[in-house]
Design an enzyme around this catalytic site. Structure first.
Site, mmCIF file in Angstrom:
data_model
loop_
_atom_site.group_PDB
_atom_site.id
_atom_site.type_symbol
_atom_site.label_atom_id
_atom_site.label_comp_id
_atom_site.label_asym_id
_atom_site.label_seq_id
_atom_site.Cartn_x
_atom_site.Cartn_y
_atom_site.Cartn_z
ATOM 1 C CB CYS A 25 -60.965 -90.489 -6.872
ATOM 2 S SG CYS A 25 -61.580 -90.356 -5.411
ATOM 3 C CB CYS A 27 -63.768 -90.631 -2.486
ATOM 4 S SG CYS A 27 -62.747 -91.996 -1.548
ATOM 5 C CB CYS A 44 -56.285 -93.178 -7.801
ATOM 6 S SG CYS A 44 -55.311 -93.676 -6.324
ATOM 7 C CB CYS A 46 -56.215 -87.426 -7.278
ATOM 8 S SG CYS A 46 -55.951 -86.924 -5.721
ATOM 9 C CB CYS A 55 -54.564 -89.125 0.348
ATOM 10 S SG CYS A 55 -55.687 -90.515 -0.148
#
Length: 83
Positions: A25, A27, A44, A46, A55
């Protein structure tokens, strides 16, 4: 949903797949990306997505319900990710 954010997330997943061997991920901040890949929690899709259909990136959600829609995500779905 801002599709430019989705594009950045997909690009980050692809870059992590190329550099780390797994779509980690993009982010989140990681002190040790290789250790995170080995652990697997934030690869991902996750664990929150797999177990609770949540998400973190919010790109794998239906724009109307803001809940995961396995039948057809609005913009980012597992078919569009590079595994």
């Amino acid at each position: 949903m801002d599709k430019s954010v989705t594009a950045v997330v997909i690009q980050g997943l692809a870059e992590h797949k190329d550099t780390l061997g797994s779509p980690l991920c993009p982010c989140r901040h990681y002190d040790d990306k290789e250790a995170e890949v080995a652990q697997g929690f934030w690869n991902c899709p996750c664990v929150p997505m797999r177990e609770r259909k949540e998400c973190h990136c919010a790109c794998a959600r239906d724009a109307t319900t803001r809940r995961t829609n396995r039948a057809g995500f609005e913009s980012c779905d597992e078919r569009s990710l590079v595994y």
